[in-house]
Design an enzyme around this catalytic site. Structure first.
Site, PDB file in Angstrom:
ATOM      1  N   LYS A  69      -4.499   2.261   1.485  1.00 22.78           N
ATOM      2  CA  LYS A  69      -4.135   0.975   2.077  1.00 22.78           C
ATOM      3  C   LYS A  69      -5.278   0.317   2.843  1.00 22.78           C
ATOM      4  CE  LYS A  69       0.350   0.135   1.247  1.00 22.78           C
ATOM      5  NZ  LYS A  69       0.865  -1.158   0.744  1.00 22.78           N
ATOM      6  N   SER A 324      -2.112   8.617  -3.657  1.00 21.56           N
ATOM      7  CA  SER A 324      -2.359   7.411  -2.873  1.00 21.56           C
ATOM      8  C   SER A 324      -2.532   7.650  -1.381  1.00 21.56           C
ATOM      9  CB  SER A 324      -1.228   6.409  -3.102  1.00 21.56           C
ATOM     10  OG  SER A 324       0.028   7.004  -2.812  1.00 21.56           O
TER      11      SER A 324
END
Length: 341
Positions: A69, A324
Site C-alpha cells: 500500500k 501483498s
C-alpha cells in the site's frame, strides 16, 4: 447479490505514468524480493500439497510498512502541491493503506487523518497511530468509512487520498507489476489479491503495458467475492458490508471494486477466482512454516489459489503470486504456527 452501478469512463494509466510513479517512490518504497516456494522445505514442514508449477513469491511484506500500500499512497501524496499538503490529507482504510498514508504524510510534513473501522486489527490501528496518523473510528462497512472521510473533507478541506480508486494510486501499485515483469520475464501467470482493485488493476497494468505475455488473475475470498461477480457479469456489483466482513482476510473486505480500477481490470486482467477461508489459513501456514515470508491472510489468497485451484487457473510452468502484506495479527500468527500440520 448486491447492487449494480453504472460507470463513467476514465482514462487508463499509461506506461509513462508508471515510470513517473517509480521515480516518485524511489528511496522510500523498496524493490521487493522474488523467492521460489521450495517443495522440499514444504515437505519438511509437514505439508503434502502437490505443486503443479514453479511458484514464486513477490514479497510485498518487505515494504517499510509491511504492505504494498505504501507504493500508491506515497505516489499520491508526493504528487500533491505544497498548498494541498498544507491542508492535510485524509483516507479511509481498514489498516494497510492507513499506514501508507500516515507514513507518507509524516515523510512529507502533511497532517494525516485516517478513518478506520472499529473492527480493524489492533496491530494495524496501533501502527497507524505510531506513524502519526490521527484516527477516526466508524462501523465495519467500507461504505461507512468512505462517507465519514468525505464529510471531514467538506468540513476541514483535507485532500482525499483514496485507497484504490485514483490514477496515482493505481500507477503506484503498478510499479509492483513492472518489477515482476523485470524479475520474472518468463512467468506465465501472475496472481494478485483483489479487494477494491488497486493492486490488481496496478499489477495487471504494469505487466501488460511492459509488454509481458504473462496472464494476470485476481484472487479473493469466497466470502467477499464481489470482484469475481463484477468481472464475469461485466458490471460493477456491490456486496453488503455484513457479507464481506465475514472473511478473515481483513484487507479484502471492500464491498465493491473502484470504478477506475474496474476499467483497468476489464482491460488488462484475464480472470478472477475465489478461495475458501480454510484455504487462506492453510496458505498462510505454508508461508509461515515453509518460507521466510511472514504474511497476513489477505496476502496469502494468491498462494491459496495456486496451491488448491490450479484446475481453475490457466496452465502455467511458472507462477508469480503477490504476497501483498505481512501485518498479521500476532495471536493468529501464533495460533497458525502451533496448529498441527
Amino acid at each position: 447479490m448486491g447492487d449494480n452501478r453504472s460507470m463513467p469512463t476514465e482514462p487508463l494509466i499509461t506506461l509513462a505514468d508508471i515510470h513517473a510513479a517509480r521515480e516518485r517512490i524511489a528511496g522510500t518504497c523498496v524493490r521487493t524480493g522474488l523467492y521460489r516456494l521450495d517443495p522440499e522445505r514444504m515437505a519438511a514442514a509437514g505439508f503434502d500439497i502437490p505443486l503443479h508449477s514453479e511458484i514464486w513469491l513477490k514479497a510485498e511484506n518487505e515494504q517499510p510498512i509491511g504492505s504494498f500500500k505504501l507504493r500508491g499512497a506515497y505516489n499520491k501524496v508526493a504528487s500533491l502541491t505544497d498548498e494541498e499538503r498544507s491542508r492535510g490529507v485524509i483516507t479511509y482504510s481498514s489498516g494497510n493503506h492507513a499506514q501508507g498514508v500516515a507514513y507518507a504524510g509524516r515523510a512529507m510534513g502533511a497532517k494525516a487523518v485516517i478513518v478506520m473501522p472499529e473492527s480493524a486489527p489492533i496491530n494495524k490501528r496501533e501502527a497507524t497511530i505510531a506513524l502519526g496518523g490521527e484516527v477516526v473510528f466508524v462501523g465495519p462497512a467500507s461504505s461507512e468509512r468512505k462517507e465519514m472521510a468525505e464529510e471531514l473533507v467538506a468540513e476541514h478541506g483535507y485532500v482525499m487520498v483514496p485507497p484504490y480508486d485514483d490514477p496515482y494510486i493505481i500507477a503506484g501499485q503498478a510499479t509492483c507489476g513492472l518489477e515482476i515483469a523485470e524479475q520474472a520475464a518468463d512467468a506465465d501467470l501472475v496472481l494478485s489479491p483483489v479487494s477494491g482493485g488497486g493492486l490488481l488493476s496496478g499489477v495487471a497494468s504494469g505487466i501488460k503495458l511492459s509488454g509481458s505475455n504473462a496472464k494476470v488473475w485476481g484472487c479473493e475470498p469466497e466470502l467477499a467475492g464481489d470482484a469475481t461477480e463484477s468481472f464475469y457479469k461485466k458490471e460493477l456489483i456491490e456486496w453488503p458490508g455484513n457479507k464481506t466482513t465475514r472473511t478473515i482476510a481483513d484487507g479484502l473486505r471492500t464491498q465493491s471494486l473502484g470504478e477506475r480500477n474496474f476499467q483497468h481490470i476489464l482491460k488488462f486482467v484475464d480472470g478472477i477466482t475465489t478461495v475458501t477461508e480454510e484455504e487462506i489459513l492453510e496458505a498462510t501456514r505454508v508461508l509461515l512454516l515453509a518460507t521466510d515470508i511472514v504474511p497476513e491472510p489477505s496476502g496469502a489468497v494468491t498462494l491459496a489459489a495456486a496451491l488448491f485451484h490450479s484446475d481453475r487457473l490457466p496452465e502455467a510452468k511458472k507462477i508469480v503470486v503477490v504476497v501483498s502484506g505481512g501485518n498479521i495479527d500476532p495471536s493468529l500468527k501464533q495460533e497458525l504456527l502451533t496448529a498441527k500440520a
